[in-house]
Design a protein around this motif. Structure first.
Motif, mmCIF file in Angstrom:
data_model
loop_
_atom_site.group_PDB
_atom_site.id
_atom_site.type_symbol
_atom_site.label_atom_id
_atom_site.label_comp_id
_atom_site.label_asym_id
_atom_site.label_seq_id
_atom_site.Cartn_x
_atom_site.Cartn_y
_atom_site.Cartn_z
ATOM 1 N N PRO A 1 0.838 -1.203 0.000
ATOM 2 C CA PRO A 1 0.000 0.000 0.000
ATOM 3 C C PRO A 1 0.873 1.252 0.000
ATOM 4 N N ILE A 2 0.415 2.272 -0.674
ATOM 5 C CA ILE A 2 1.246 3.438 -0.966
ATOM 6 C C ILE A 2 1.721 4.151 0.290
ATOM 7 N N PHE A 3 0.854 4.245 1.271
ATOM 8 C CA PHE A 3 1.124 5.094 2.432
ATOM 9 C C PHE A 3 1.595 4.251 3.618
ATOM 10 N N PRO A 4 2.637 4.699 4.322
ATOM 11 C CA PRO A 4 3.162 3.923 5.449
ATOM 12 C C PRO A 4 2.301 4.066 6.695
ATOM 13 N N SER A 5 1.060 3.579 6.597
ATOM 14 C CA SER A 5 0.109 3.824 7.688
ATOM 15 C C SER A 5 0.504 3.110 8.971
ATOM 16 N N ALA A 6 1.141 1.928 8.869
ATOM 17 C CA ALA A 6 1.552 1.247 10.100
ATOM 18 C C ALA A 6 2.647 2.019 10.816
ATOM 19 N N ASP A 7 3.529 2.670 10.064
ATOM 20 C CA ASP A 7 4.550 3.526 10.680
ATOM 21 C C ASP A 7 3.897 4.660 11.465
ATOM 22 N N TYR A 8 3.079 5.430 10.772
ATOM 23 C CA TYR A 8 2.463 6.592 11.423
ATOM 24 C C TYR A 8 1.447 6.167 12.475
ATOM 25 N N GLY A 9 0.702 5.099 12.179
ATOM 26 C CA GLY A 9 -0.329 4.674 13.117
ATOM 27 C C GLY A 9 0.231 4.078 14.390
ATOM 28 N N SER A 10 1.253 3.225 14.273
ATOM 29 C CA SER A 10 1.844 2.676 15.498
ATOM 30 C C SER A 10 2.532 3.772 16.294
ATOM 31 N N GLY A 11 3.110 4.767 15.588
ATOM 32 C CA GLY A 11 3.678 5.908 16.293
ATOM 33 C C GLY A 11 2.625 6.698 17.042
#
Length: 547
Positions: free
Chosen positions: A402-412
């Motif tokens: 998926p294009i957006f690093p949502s797990a990076d930002y979301g877990s942060g």
């Protein structure tokens, strides 16, 4: 039937978090969230992914706002007023590092990164200076028709050598030729053969599983029921909030000291989130380790940055002194890395019994893979997110990141909430608190929210339709960026969403343009007090409050 609304979806996510008994949200905080947090913005989705990544992030930001409100009232007796979370603002946050500007230019502009330029060169292994080494990080098809995500990490040479790729080759410069070479190299292995070699070498990499396949693994079983963040505590004394000197902004976390030992995105998001609420955040880096300087303008704004070499006795003594006076330590390095240098949770608690210890990793903190190296792309590939995305794009059987690093930002973002909760409860009732977050944990949480209805997905999917498994993040953002700007041009110019901070590290007139904090209050400041520092700019000592 009413049209789908991201605003309503974000409210639903926050309500779900408040109802999650595993998080132990204090009832007075839940009450504030219900009463004081408002979600705003255009309700129509526009990011070309079928997952509810914006709703998930915005819902966490709503919970963050509720804890900040409670802390401000506890500390200062003030009513922060209504908190707002703009869902479009939250959407931009999911790729904010790509939107930052240094002196009006993209962070990798040659005039900034050339020898003698203002951006420090921390790519000491040349893993990002050319496409050949960059594309060691990508998804490729294996001999048995499966897909494997290789990752060059911050030193691509070891992964390249396993694949039989000479790291020092200079004749491959065109992306299409490089992709062909890597594709042929990976196709010499079955997925299981390559995974055995990668894991034996201790490198990041994973077979691309379906969701069901991952949940059937021992690791999947170990973390299947984990909440979005885990907060644990043991008995301990109350810790009073630090006093705030006159003429110093009274933010929720003013005076709280945070040691930030993180790199890349997820861990740094935690430190930046705490800095937005006024915490003094000191990032510790090593002069001997590679790093990504491209994320510094955005994710290290508001922080100080000092070099400390933990492989020396002097460096360990310096960090120990900082730990003694800290409130929070954020550990984003590979599990066990700090422990091997004498800074395990037990060791730092001997130095500072009241320290809140926050950990972020890829695979979660239980199960046989907990100590493996990993990145956002690895979490997406392992969890089945990439396989599901490919299926939704009409490429069943592939795995497309998926294009957006949502797990990076979301877990942060989850780490920020967990830390606020720990500090709030430490002051009110006492206790010694640990906070754990992980990329895979977050992916499973995000998947639990379900996908967009088919009609919504059909409206937003167009910019992503031509993506394939071997498009890396550079190609993906280049492919969809213009479409995003065309879909919502006003978001990229709205003055209320962006800020310019002085950044002397980038020259006498240096500046950065970054996204403002997503959470806003009527009567409580949420702001970054300074521009970013590059690695090693500052002294390895706690700065005076307000300096």
């Amino acid at each position: 039937m009413a049209p789908y609304s991201v605003v309503s979806g974000a409210r639903g996510v926050m309500d779900g978090l408040l109802a999650d008994t595993r998080l132990h949200i204090p009832p007075e905080v839940a009450e504030r969230a219900q009463r004081d947090v408002k979600f705003t913005g255009n309700p129509e989705p526009f990011l070309p992914v079928p997952f509810r990544i914006v709703e998930a992030l915005a819902g966490l930001k709503g919970l963050e706002a509720a804890f900040a409100t409670a802390i401000a009232e506890e500390r200062y007796g003030v009513n922060a007023g209504t908190a707002t979370v703009d869902v479009e603002h939250a959407a931009l946050f999911l790729f904010s590092t790509f939107l930052a500007r240094i002196n009006g230019k993209v962070p990798n502009d040659p005039s900034l990164t050339a020898a003698g330029g203002p951006v420090k060169d921390t790519d000491i292994h040349h893993s990002f200076k050319n496409r050949y080494r960059q594309l060691a990080t990508n998804c490729y098809r294996t001999k048995d028709g499966k897909y494997y995500y290789t990752h060059g990490s911050l030193d691509a040479r070891a992964t390249m050598k396993i694949l039989g790729m000479d790291p020092d080759r200079t004749d491959l410069v065109e992306t299409k030729d490089i992709l062909k070479a890597y594709g042929e190299a990976v196709a010499q292995f079955t997925a299981a053969e390559l995974d055995e070699k990668i894991q034996a070498a201790g490198l990041p990499g994973t077979i691309c599983y379906s969701i069901d396949e991952f949940l059937a693994t021992e690791q999947g079983k170990a973390i299947a029921d984990a909440p979005v963040y885990e907060l644990s505590s043991t008995p301990g004394p109350k810790v009073t909030w630090p006093s705030v000197p006159p003429n110093t902004p009274r933010q929720a976390l003013t005076g709280i000291k945070v040691l930030d030992l993180t790199r890349v995105i997820a861990g740094p998001v935690i430190g930046r989130g705490l800095a937005e609420h006024g915490a003094t955040v000191l990032r510790i880096t090593s002069p001997n380790l590679p790093d990504l300087q491209g994320i510094v303008p955005d994710l290290h704004a508001g922080k100080y940055s000092a070099h400390v070499d933990l492989d020396t006795a002097e460096g360990r003594a310096t960090l120990a002194a900082l730990v003694r006076d800290a409130d929070v330590l954020v550990d984003g390095y590979r599990p066990g890395s700090l422990a091997r240098r004498g800074f395990s949770r037990d060791a730092v608690r001997a130095l500072n019994p009241a320290l809140v210890y926050v950990r972020e990793n890829c695979y979660g903190w239980r199960g046989p893979w907990a100590s493996r190296a990993g990145w956002q792309q690895i979490a997406d590939a392992a969890s089945g997110v990439s396989a599901l995305y490919a299926d939704k794009l009409g490429h069943a059987g592939e795995a497309i990141q998926p294009i957006f690093p949502s797990a990076d930002y979301g877990s942060g973002a989850a780490g920020v909430v967990g830390t606020l909760q720990a500090l709030y409860q430490r002051a009110r009732a006492g206790g010694v608190f640990d906070v754990d977050v992980s990329l895979l944990q977050y992916n499973l949480y995000e998947l639990s929210l379900g996908l967009y209805p088919d009609a919504v997905w059909e409206r937003v999917r167009a910019p992503a339709e031509r993506l394939r498994h071997n498009w890396d993040v550079v190609m993906m953002m280049g492919g969809v960026g213009p479409s995003l700007r065309a879909a919502r041009p006003e978001l990229f110019t709205r003055a209320d969403l962006w800020q310019v901070l002085a950044a002397p590290t980038y020259g006498p007139e240096g500046s950065v343009r970054i996204l403002r904090p997503v959470v806003r209050f009527a009567h409580l400041p949420v702001e970054l007090g300074k521009g970013p520092s590059q690695n090693g700019d500052d002294a390895a000592a706690w700065p005076a409050l307000g300096k």
